[in-house]
Design a protein around this motif. Sequence first.
Motif, PDB file in Angstrom:
ATOM      1  N   GLY A   1    -112.635 -36.973 -24.919  1.00 33.44           N
ATOM      2  CA  GLY A   1    -114.246 -38.054 -24.091  1.00 33.44           C
ATOM      3  C   GLY A   1    -115.204 -37.683 -24.330  1.00 33.44           C
ATOM      4  O   GLY A   1    -115.570 -38.977 -24.018  1.00 33.44           O
TER       5      GLY A   1
ATOM      6  N   SER B   1    -113.099 -40.468 -15.122  1.00 34.67           N
ATOM      7  CA  SER B   1    -112.382 -38.773 -15.263  1.00 34.67           C
ATOM      8  C   SER B   1    -112.526 -38.006 -16.325  1.00 34.67           C
ATOM      9  O   SER B   1    -111.831 -37.032 -16.734  1.00 34.67           O
ATOM     10  CB  SER B   1    -111.579 -38.513 -14.324  1.00 34.67           C
ATOM     11  OG  SER B   1    -110.164 -38.820 -15.358  1.00 34.67           O
ATOM     12  N   ILE B   2    -112.351 -38.745 -17.423  1.00 35.36           N
ATOM     13  CA  ILE B   2    -112.808 -38.242 -18.596  1.00 35.36           C
ATOM     14  C   ILE B   2    -114.294 -38.483 -19.181  1.00 35.36           C
ATOM     15  O   ILE B   2    -114.082 -37.894 -19.565  1.00 35.36           O
ATOM     16  CB  ILE B   2    -111.773 -39.421 -19.709  1.00 35.36           C
ATOM     17  CG1 ILE B   2    -111.917 -40.353 -20.029  1.00 35.36           C
ATOM     18  CG2 ILE B   2    -110.450 -39.053 -19.574  1.00 35.36           C
ATOM     19  CD1 ILE B   2    -111.184 -41.017 -20.785  1.00 35.36           C
TER      20      ILE B   2
ATOM     21  N   LEU C   1    -109.244 -48.419 -13.041  1.00 37.17           N
ATOM     22  CA  LEU C   1    -110.138 -47.897 -14.798  1.00 37.17           C
ATOM     23  C   LEU C   1    -111.125 -47.099 -14.935  1.00 37.17           C
ATOM     24  O   LEU C   1    -111.274 -46.686 -15.675  1.00 37.17           O
ATOM     25  CB  LEU C   1    -110.450 -49.972 -15.361  1.00 37.17           C
ATOM     26  CG  LEU C   1    -111.129 -49.964 -16.282  1.00 37.17           C
ATOM     27  CD1 LEU C   1    -110.143 -50.406 -17.477  1.00 37.17           C
ATOM     28  CD2 LEU C   1    -111.531 -50.863 -16.328  1.00 37.17           C
ATOM     29  N   VAL C   2    -111.971 -48.458 -13.554  1.00 39.12           N
ATOM     30  CA  VAL C   2    -113.570 -47.053 -13.373  1.00 39.12           C
ATOM     31  C   VAL C   2    -113.157 -45.384 -12.854  1.00 39.12           C
ATOM     32  O   VAL C   2    -113.581 -44.345 -14.022  1.00 39.12           O
ATOM     33  CB  VAL C   2    -114.190 -48.222 -12.206  1.00 39.12           C
ATOM     34  CG1 VAL C   2    -115.485 -46.297 -12.340  1.00 39.12           C
ATOM     35  CG2 VAL C   2    -114.477 -49.254 -12.520  1.00 39.12           C
ATOM     36  N   LEU C   3    -112.421 -45.407 -12.313  1.00 43.66           N
ATOM     37  CA  LEU C   3    -112.041 -44.196 -12.012  1.00 43.66           C
ATOM     38  C   LEU C   3    -111.445 -43.377 -12.737  1.00 43.66           C
ATOM     39  O   LEU C   3    -111.689 -41.704 -13.680  1.00 43.66           O
ATOM     40  CB  LEU C   3    -111.047 -44.275 -10.317  1.00 43.66           C
ATOM     41  CG  LEU C   3    -111.884 -42.724  -9.263  1.00 43.66           C
ATOM     42  CD1 LEU C   3    -112.590 -43.149  -8.565  1.00 43.66           C
ATOM     43  CD2 LEU C   3    -110.329 -43.085  -8.545  1.00 43.66           C
ATOM     44  N   PRO C   4    -110.363 -43.314 -14.114  1.00 44.86           N
ATOM     45  CA  PRO C   4    -110.460 -42.869 -14.820  1.00 44.86           C
ATOM     46  C   PRO C   4    -110.973 -42.402 -15.907  1.00 44.86           C
ATOM     47  O   PRO C   4    -111.098 -41.479 -16.730  1.00 44.86           O
ATOM     48  CB  PRO C   4    -108.854 -43.921 -15.617  1.00 44.86           C
ATOM     49  CG  PRO C   4    -108.238 -44.160 -14.132  1.00 44.86           C
ATOM     50  CD  PRO C   4    -109.538 -44.923 -13.252  1.00 44.86           C
ATOM     51  N   LEU C   5    -111.383 -43.888 -16.241  1.00 52.96           N
ATOM     52  CA  LEU C   5    -112.539 -43.554 -17.428  1.00 52.96           C
ATOM     53  C   LEU C   5    -113.718 -42.088 -17.020  1.00 52.96           C
ATOM     54  O   LEU C   5    -114.198 -41.243 -18.036  1.00 52.96           O
ATOM     55  CB  LEU C   5    -113.080 -44.994 -17.062  1.00 52.96           C
ATOM     56  CG  LEU C   5    -112.619 -45.997 -17.940  1.00 52.96           C
ATOM     57  CD1 LEU C   5    -113.747 -47.301 -17.909  1.00 52.96           C
ATOM     58  CD2 LEU C   5    -112.974 -46.035 -20.149  1.00 52.96           C
TER      59      LEU C   5
END
Lengths: 259, 279
Positions: B246, B28-29, B22-26
């Motif tokens: 993003g 990364s966008i 959740l945090v990492l993908p968020l």
Amino acid sequence: MRKQKGLALFALLVFLFLFFPLLIIVVTSFGENPTIQFPIQGFTLDWYANVFRISGFINSFWLSLRVSLLATILALVIGVPAAYGLSRYNFKGRTVLKGFFLSPTIIPGVVVGFSLFQFIVIKLQLPIFQGLLLGHFLISLPYIIRVVGSSLEQLDFSIEEAAWTLGSTRLTAFFKVVLPNISSGIFASFMLAFINSFNNIPVSQFLSGPGITALPTNLMSYIEYNYDPTVSALSVLLMLGTILMMFLIEKTLGLASIS
Amino acid sequence: MSSKSSPYLIVAPGLILLVVFLVLPLFSIIWPTLYDGGFTLDSYISFFNSSYNVSILWRTVKLSMIVTVLSVIFGLPTAYFIARSNRKWRSLMMGLVLFPLLTNSVVRSFAWINILGTNGIINRALLATGLIQEPIQLLYTEFAITIGSLYLFLPLMITTLVGILENIDSEIVEAAETLGASPVVAFMKVIWPLSIPGVIVGSILVFTGTLTAYTTPQLLGGNQNMMMSTFLYQNAMTLGNWQNAGVIALIMIVTTMVVMKGFNLLAARIDKRGGDLHA
């Protein structure tokens, strides 16, 4: 007394607003015309047969069922211990962690979907199915944490301590004393998370791939190109599914527990 | 398992999964929209410089407000009626309210396509009565999104309010009426103030729900009436403009949080005032 009548009439109109649109779907699913018409002409069950002829619908139904079940079970396996840890122990950072575990509900579904699409599908290149599963796990987890968490908060933990004193290990006490006592909370959270996952669009929309489409996503793209009573028929079948779910919940917990 | 480390151990798996997926993908966008060789808000400045973008943001906020207000207007009296009914009727009516809520949002939006479409019920009825000569455009309008969203979220408001209203002692309403208050006055002076906490919780759910809903604007709004969520989807998947997607994502998150914070502050303030009253 007059006030009561006015209020009853008002409520009746609101209920009509809630049910008239669904009623139209039910009626139009039986019409003979190849486009949706209300009132209908003739009576046929062909559109129901059509739902089963269009193989995409059946395949995506099984996919949705599999994804939602697996994701909800995964969320239970991860979420129940977490909820236990968060409500049973007083430790540093507890409040922050609690908020963090509920955070997937604050992040809009399309944002979760897009970030997973970019991260899991594009960057990590994981198989589509796993991405879909992870997405549904993320949206299911907060339900488990919240509902199981609130049943844990109502639990008197002295019974667990009694089990410890009587010589049971923490693990045994958890399985034999805590779990049975919060079983209805677990069931309620499972149902809520499952229904929510099964009905989800925004996350599934981003995480579809060739041959891997959730049922609601599939239905949505069908609607964008077609306007025939097959959609009504499938909608009625989905509503029957909802009724079945509600019946199961009512029989086990009472519907009040999920509202 | 020592009790000192065990809480951390049992929350760890969930924590790790949330951070990684959740945090990492968020991050990364959103990171690329804020960092371009150095910290920059250029993407956001250019987003707000386009009147087209701003009109979509405004439409999203505006419709969310309208839907929230309408859901209070229709939801509160209905919830009051349900809460005042006897047990048997109450559970039946709660079941009826929950049913649409548990029905897929595609199905619920599709219902409104049948009603609002060019060939839909309203147009057919109006044509048949001769009130109009040509079908009027109802579908793919802001009106369609508004009514579709109200349809989607009204049950949520009602279920939230019933829970709160059930806890209001009916004797105080009777007391007000005995003391000469008309039913409407009693409602405004007794029920309404006591139901405000519920109205706030319901409003948070309805407002953020409408703000982030995807299905309804997609099916009932069309490309002419995009909302932030459909706009994000279009940028990400149709236009391939991930940068802009993003930007929209962060604006949506911030808007949601601001709205929740605002409602919560309001609730705290009302609570405080109520506390003063009691003191």
